[in-house]
Write a protein that holds these residues in place. Structure first.
Motif, PDB file in Angstrom:
ATOM      1  N   ASN A  41      29.937  19.274  56.612  1.00  0.00           N
ATOM      2  CA  ASN A  41      29.249  18.673  57.750  1.00  0.00           C
ATOM      3  C   ASN A  41      27.760  18.485  57.456  1.00  0.00           C
ATOM      4  N   GLU A  42      27.103  17.815  58.373  1.00  0.00           N
ATOM      5  CA  GLU A  42      25.681  17.486  58.193  1.00  0.00           C
ATOM      6  C   GLU A  42      24.804  18.728  58.258  1.00  0.00           C
ATOM      7  N   ALA A  43      25.177  19.731  59.056  1.00  0.00           N
ATOM      8  CA  ALA A  43      24.385  20.968  59.115  1.00  0.00           C
ATOM      9  C   ALA A  43      24.343  21.634  57.744  1.00  0.00           C
ATOM     10  N   SER A  44      25.478  21.705  57.078  1.00  0.00           N
ATOM     11  CA  SER A  44      25.522  22.277  55.726  1.00  0.00           C
ATOM     12  C   SER A  44      24.755  21.403  54.748  1.00  0.00           C
ATOM     13  N   ALA A  45      24.882  20.098  54.885  1.00  0.00           N
ATOM     14  CA  ALA A  45      24.197  19.176  53.976  1.00  0.00           C
ATOM     15  C   ALA A  45      22.679  19.336  54.075  1.00  0.00           C
ATOM     16  N   THR A  46      22.171  19.494  55.286  1.00  0.00           N
ATOM     17  CA  THR A  46      20.723  19.660  55.478  1.00  0.00           C
ATOM     18  C   THR A  46      20.213  20.887  54.740  1.00  0.00           C
ATOM     19  N   LYS A  47      20.957  21.975  54.799  1.00  0.00           N
ATOM     20  CA  LYS A  47      20.552  23.212  54.107  1.00  0.00           C
ATOM     21  C   LYS A  47      20.587  23.032  52.594  1.00  0.00           C
ATOM     22  N   GLU A  48      21.636  22.389  52.078  1.00  0.00           N
ATOM     23  CA  GLU A  48      21.743  22.197  50.630  1.00  0.00           C
ATOM     24  C   GLU A  48      20.652  21.267  50.120  1.00  0.00           C
ATOM     25  N   ARG A  49      20.357  20.209  50.861  1.00  0.00           N
ATOM     26  CA  ARG A  49      19.316  19.267  50.431  1.00  0.00           C
ATOM     27  C   ARG A  49      17.941  19.953  50.379  1.00  0.00           C
ATOM     28  N   ALA A  50      17.687  20.827  51.353  1.00  0.00           N
ATOM     29  CA  ALA A  50      16.404  21.537  51.381  1.00  0.00           C
ATOM     30  C   ALA A  50      16.296  22.542  50.233  1.00  0.00           C
ATOM     31  N   THR A  51      17.382  23.186  49.895  1.00  0.00           N
ATOM     32  CA  THR A  51      17.369  24.210  48.847  1.00  0.00           C
ATOM     33  C   THR A  51      17.447  23.607  47.458  1.00  0.00           C
ATOM     34  N   TYR A  52      18.192  22.506  47.312  1.00  0.00           N
ATOM     35  CA  TYR A  52      18.411  21.872  46.005  1.00  0.00           C
ATOM     36  C   TYR A  52      18.052  20.387  46.079  1.00  0.00           C
ATOM     37  N   PRO A  53      16.775  20.069  46.158  1.00  0.00           N
ATOM     38  CA  PRO A  53      16.371  18.668  46.390  1.00  0.00           C
ATOM     39  C   PRO A  53      16.774  17.703  45.276  1.00  0.00           C
ATOM     40  N   LYS A  54      17.061  18.185  44.085  1.00  0.00           N
ATOM     41  CA  LYS A  54      17.441  17.295  42.986  1.00  0.00           C
ATOM     42  C   LYS A  54      18.945  17.047  42.919  1.00  0.00           C
TER      43      LYS A  54
END
Length: 199
Positions: free
Chosen positions: A8-21
């Motif tokens: 889901n988007e909530a999980s995606a937001t966390k992953e994008r913030a932690t692993y921006p590349k």
């Protein structure tokens, strides 16, 4: 890690913030592709599945509720009011299967079969409960006395807790709560509640 596949988007937001590349893609829960989010006709009598997590000792809320509810599950199965089937986490499947066999409850190892056959899923903290909600089944959350009401882990504790849920001291309400959970209004609410969880 170069790619995260998240539900889901909530999980995606966390992953994008932690692993921006890294690349992050929201894919929902592919296992649910075979189960559209819609109300299905109910069986007569209702088919009620009990689904249990394993007793994970990380925090009180990661533990199962099976010890406090197993006798109530057996009593419901023996009452004949509903048809009870049982499942459980693969880590303890042998223990669950032996218990079900001992008490004349049909043991169902495959969670897809549970989603296909059940009208209502009674569950502790297993993700199968949320998958049931997302597919339009009725659900009853079964709490354990060691679950802390003031601790918020999100989802089951307590941000997306099922509308129909019981504590061990309310076990005499189990049959009536199952009947209520099977109602079309509750099942529609379950689909709406989980739309963002499993898009």
């Amino acid at each position: 890690v170069g790619l995260f596949l998240v539900p889901n988007e909530a999980s995606a937001t966390k992953e994008r913030a932690t692993y921006p590349k890294a690349r992050v893609e929201v894919i929902g829960c592919p296992r649910l592709d075979a189960f559209p989010a819609e109300l299905r006709p109910l069986h007569d009598p209702l088919v009620v599945a009990f689904a249990w997590h394993w007793d994970a000792p990380i925090v009180p809320e990661s533990r199962w509720a099976f010890p406090e509810w197993r006798h109530h599950m057996v009593a419901l199965a023996q009452s004949g009011e509903v048809r009870v089937i049982g499942t459980g986490h693969p880590r303890l499947w042998g223990q669950f299967q032996a218990f079900y066999d001992r008490h004349g409850i049909e043991a169902v190892a495959d969670p897809n079969e549970v989603l296909d056959r059940a009208d209502v899923v009674c569950f502790d903290n297993t993700s199968l409960g949320y998958e049931a909600m997302a597919t339009g089944l009725g659900v009853v959350g079964l709490n354990a006395s060691w679950y802390r009401r003031e601790v918020h882990h999100g989802l089951r504790f307590w941000d997306l807790a099922p509308r129909c849920s019981l504590w061990p001291g309310e076990a005499d309400l189990l049959a009536a709560t199952i009947t209520h959970a099977a109602g079309s209004g509750e099942r529609e609410a379950n689909i709406a509640m989980t739309a963002d969880l499993y898009p």
